[in-house]
Design a protein around this motif. Structure first.
Motif, PDB file in Angstrom:
ATOM      1  N   GLU A  62       0.838  -1.205   0.000  1.00 11.54           N
ATOM      2  CA  GLU A  62       0.000   0.000   0.000  1.00 11.54           C
ATOM      3  C   GLU A  62       0.873   1.257   0.000  1.00 11.54           C
ATOM      4  O   GLU A  62       0.587   2.219  -0.717  1.00 11.54           O
ATOM      5  CB  GLU A  62      -0.911  -0.001   1.236  1.00 11.54           C
ATOM      6  CG  GLU A  62      -2.005  -1.043   1.200  1.00 11.54           C
ATOM      7  CD  GLU A  62      -3.051  -0.726   0.133  1.00 11.54           C
ATOM      8  OE1 GLU A  62      -3.369   0.464  -0.059  1.00 11.54           O
ATOM      9  OE2 GLU A  62      -3.543  -1.674  -0.505  1.00 11.54           O
ATOM     10  N   LEU A  63       1.933   1.259   0.791  1.00  8.43           N
ATOM     11  CA  LEU A  63       2.790   2.446   0.911  1.00  8.43           C
ATOM     12  C   LEU A  63       3.652   2.656  -0.332  1.00  8.43           C
ATOM     13  O   LEU A  63       4.166   3.755  -0.544  1.00  8.43           O
ATOM     14  CB  LEU A  63       3.670   2.333   2.157  1.00  8.43           C
ATOM     15  CG  LEU A  63       2.918   2.410   3.492  1.00  8.43           C
ATOM     16  CD1 LEU A  63       3.869   2.210   4.663  1.00  8.43           C
ATOM     17  CD2 LEU A  63       2.197   3.745   3.628  1.00  8.43           C
ATOM     18  N   ASP A  64       3.818   1.616  -1.137  1.00 14.03           N
ATOM     19  CA  ASP A  64       4.554   1.778  -2.391  1.00 14.03           C
ATOM     20  C   ASP A  64       3.846   2.757  -3.324  1.00 14.03           C
ATOM     21  O   ASP A  64       4.463   3.300  -4.250  1.00 14.03           O
ATOM     22  CB  ASP A  64       4.724   0.425  -3.092  1.00 14.03           C
ATOM     23  CG  ASP A  64       5.807  -0.426  -2.444  1.00 14.03           C
ATOM     24  OD1 ASP A  64       6.629   0.132  -1.698  1.00 14.03           O
ATOM     25  OD2 ASP A  64       5.824  -1.648  -2.689  1.00 14.03           O
ATOM     26  N   ASN A  65       2.553   2.952  -3.100  1.00 11.90           N
ATOM     27  CA  ASN A  65       1.786   3.867  -3.937  1.00 11.90           C
ATOM     28  C   ASN A  65       1.800   5.305  -3.421  1.00 11.90           C
ATOM     29  O   ASN A  65       1.198   6.190  -4.012  1.00 11.90           O
ATOM     30  CB  ASN A  65       0.322   3.398  -4.026  1.00 11.90           C
ATOM     31  CG  ASN A  65       0.199   2.038  -4.687  1.00 11.90           C
ATOM     32  OD1 ASN A  65       0.871   1.768  -5.674  1.00 11.90           O
ATOM     33  ND2 ASN A  65      -0.649   1.181  -4.134  1.00 11.90           N
ATOM     34  N   VAL A  66       2.486   5.524  -2.280  1.00 12.86           N
ATOM     35  CA  VAL A  66       2.559   6.858  -1.678  1.00 12.86           C
ATOM     36  C   VAL A  66       3.759   7.606  -2.225  1.00 12.86           C
ATOM     37  O   VAL A  66       4.866   7.059  -2.297  1.00 12.86           O
ATOM     38  CB  VAL A  66       2.654   6.762  -0.142  1.00 12.86           C
ATOM     39  CG1 VAL A  66       2.845   8.157   0.472  1.00 12.86           C
ATOM     40  CG2 VAL A  66       1.415   6.090   0.435  1.00 12.86           C
ATOM     41  N   LYS A  67       3.554   8.851  -2.626  1.00 10.42           N
ATOM     42  CA  LYS A  67       4.640   9.704  -3.099  1.00 10.42           C
ATOM     43  C   LYS A  67       5.095  10.592  -1.950  1.00 10.42           C
ATOM     44  O   LYS A  67       4.369  11.475  -1.501  1.00 10.42           O
ATOM     45  CB  LYS A  67       4.155  10.573  -4.268  1.00 10.42           C
ATOM     46  CG  LYS A  67       5.192  11.561  -4.782  1.00 10.42           C
ATOM     47  CD  LYS A  67       6.372  10.863  -5.415  1.00 10.42           C
ATOM     48  CE  LYS A  67       7.311  11.843  -6.083  1.00 10.42           C
ATOM     49  NZ  LYS A  67       8.494  11.206  -6.643  1.00 10.42           N
ATOM     50  N   TRP A  68       6.316  10.342  -1.442  1.00  4.90           N
ATOM     51  CA  TRP A  68       6.845  11.144  -0.340  1.00  4.90           C
ATOM     52  C   TRP A  68       7.478  12.407  -0.923  1.00  4.90           C
ATOM     53  O   TRP A  68       8.520  12.365  -1.553  1.00  4.90           O
ATOM     54  CB  TRP A  68       7.874  10.340   0.450  1.00  4.90           C
ATOM     55  CG  TRP A  68       7.336   9.048   0.986  1.00  4.90           C
ATOM     56  CD1 TRP A  68       7.615   7.796   0.538  1.00  4.90           C
ATOM     57  CD2 TRP A  68       6.397   8.883   2.058  1.00  4.90           C
ATOM     58  NE1 TRP A  68       6.927   6.861   1.260  1.00  4.90           N
ATOM     59  CE2 TRP A  68       6.165   7.499   2.212  1.00  4.90           C
ATOM     60  CE3 TRP A  68       5.745   9.779   2.912  1.00  4.90           C
ATOM     61  CZ2 TRP A  68       5.309   6.988   3.175  1.00  4.90           C
ATOM     62  CZ3 TRP A  68       4.887   9.275   3.872  1.00  4.90           C
ATOM     63  CH2 TRP A  68       4.673   7.884   4.006  1.00  4.90           C
ATOM     64  N   ALA A  69       6.840  13.534  -0.718  1.00  2.66           N
ATOM     65  CA  ALA A  69       7.280  14.789  -1.334  1.00  2.66           C
ATOM     66  C   ALA A  69       8.345  15.461  -0.472  1.00  2.66           C
ATOM     67  O   ALA A  69       8.049  16.072   0.555  1.00  2.66           O
ATOM     68  CB  ALA A  69       6.089  15.735  -1.520  1.00  2.66           C
ATOM     69  N   ASP A  70       9.607  15.347  -0.889  1.00  5.53           N
ATOM     70  CA  ASP A  70      10.697  15.967  -0.144  1.00  5.53           C
ATOM     71  C   ASP A  70      10.964  17.365  -0.683  1.00  5.53           C
ATOM     72  O   ASP A  70      10.160  17.937  -1.432  1.00  5.53           O
ATOM     73  CB  ASP A  70      11.950  15.089  -0.184  1.00  5.53           C
ATOM     74  CG  ASP A  70      12.441  14.837  -1.602  1.00  5.53           C
ATOM     75  OD1 ASP A  70      11.987  15.538  -2.523  1.00  5.53           O
ATOM     76  OD2 ASP A  70      13.277  13.940  -1.789  1.00  5.53           O
ATOM     77  N   LEU A  71      12.113  17.938  -0.315  1.00  7.16           N
ATOM     78  CA  LEU A  71      12.407  19.310  -0.723  1.00  7.16           C
ATOM     79  C   LEU A  71      12.506  19.438  -2.235  1.00  7.16           C
ATOM     80  O   LEU A  71      12.129  20.470  -2.810  1.00  7.16           O
ATOM     81  CB  LEU A  71      13.720  19.772  -0.071  1.00  7.16           C
ATOM     82  CG  LEU A  71      14.071  21.248  -0.248  1.00  7.16           C
ATOM     83  CD1 LEU A  71      12.984  22.146   0.330  1.00  7.16           C
ATOM     84  CD2 LEU A  71      15.417  21.562   0.407  1.00  7.16           C
ATOM     85  N   GLY A  72      12.995  18.414  -2.911  1.00  4.77           N
ATOM     86  CA  GLY A  72      13.101  18.460  -4.360  1.00  4.77           C
ATOM     87  C   GLY A  72      11.747  18.575  -5.033  1.00  4.77           C
ATOM     88  O   GLY A  72      11.559  19.377  -5.947  1.00  4.77           O
ATOM     89  N   GLU A  73      10.771  17.753  -4.576  1.00 10.26           N
ATOM     90  CA  GLU A  73       9.431  17.829  -5.154  1.00 10.26           C
ATOM     91  C   GLU A  73       8.771  19.180  -4.855  1.00 10.26           C
ATOM     92  O   GLU A  73       8.072  19.753  -5.689  1.00 10.26           O
ATOM     93  CB  GLU A  73       8.546  16.697  -4.633  1.00 10.26           C
ATOM     94  CG  GLU A  73       8.715  15.384  -5.372  1.00 10.26           C
ATOM     95  CD  GLU A  73       9.859  14.553  -4.840  1.00 10.26           C
ATOM     96  OE1 GLU A  73      10.327  14.857  -3.724  1.00 10.26           O
ATOM     97  OE2 GLU A  73      10.294  13.603  -5.525  1.00 10.26           O
TER      98      GLU A  73
END
Length: 262
Positions: A62-73
């Motif tokens: 399930e978490l593989d589908n989560v986009k972790w938005a860091d400083l670059g994003e």
């Protein structure tokens, strides 16, 4: 998509230190989540009953589908480095759609709907921004590169962890032929990496890749360095999946856009 936090303006003005600390903590957390997926699974299962019931394997899927938005994003979303901001175009398109559907009567300018001063300060103080400031090759703004009319695009690939031009890369560059006499021609050179290693190191590596291409044109073809804008995207603009070696190899590249003024 970058993380969007909605906060009342009066709270922001009364507690700027709290807002800045929250954003810094959030960005540190997203960076750690990308590095350590096992820890993310563990924390979700310990703190969320839903994931505890799902079990570790299904939670991970399930978490593989989560986009972790860091400083670059967030940089891509808000244009923290001076580049074009995705937020503005997305917000305008959404506003126009809401008007057509009758949800709102009129659109609002994107500048009135965002508060990015804390992100901008965090970005300015980050090593990524310092690298770009200390090693600039940018006669025209990056935003102008993003908005220019592209006439041709060339892709040069690199070995893992390297900014050296191999024989194949030099052959590709030797095939780029644009007369110096064209006063409206400009080269926008964007370095890129795969996602292996730290984001900060990859930003620096992508800058070196872009500048290696610029140096080649200047030294071997007597190009005017004022015709070049070079910068690094690090791992944040992949063209293939980083899950395979073939995809990572495609992402270890420098894109050269030959552009003309509007």
């Amino acid at each position: 998509i970058a993380d969007l936090m909605v906060v009342r303006e009066d709270f922001i003005n009364q507690h700027p230190d709290v807002i800045k600390a929250f954003i810094e903590g959030w960005l540190d957390g997203t960076a750690e989540a990308k590095r350590n997926s096992d820890l993310v699974v563990k924390l979700f299962m310990e703190n969320e009953s839903l994931y505890k019931d799902l079990g570790p394997d299904l939670t991970r899927r399930e978490l593989d589908n989560v986009k972790w938005a860091d400083l670059g994003e967030n940089n891509l979303m808000f244009g923290l480095d001076g580049g074009s901001a995705l937020f503005s175009s997305i917000f305008r398109q959404a506003g126009q759609a809401w008007v057509r559907r009758g949800y709102i009567r009129q659109t609002v300018d994107p500048s009135q709907a965002k508060e990015d001063r804390f992100l901008r300060k965090i970005y300015r103080d980050h090593p990524v921004a310092r690298v770009a400031k200390e090693h600039p090759v940018m006669p025209i703004p990056r935003s102008q590169c993003d908005a220019a009319v592209m006439t041709e695009s060339i892709n040069v690939q690199f070995a893992a962890g390297s900014a050296d031009l191999d024989p194949n890369a030099r052959k590709i560059l030797d095939g780029v032929s644009v007369p110096q006499t064209f006063s409206n021609v400009h080269f926008c050179v964007e370095g890129n990496t795969d996602n292996a290693g730290s984001p900060t190191d990859n930003i620096f590596l992508s800058e070196r890749r872009a500048k290696a291409v610029v140096d080649y044109f200047v030294k071997h073809y007597d190009r005017d360095i004022r015709r070049f804008t070079a910068f690094g995207n690090g791992p944040y603009r992949p063209i293939a999946s980083n899950a395979t070696e073939k995809g990572r190899a495609q992402n270890r590249r420098t894109d050269i856009k030959i552009v003309t003024d509007r």
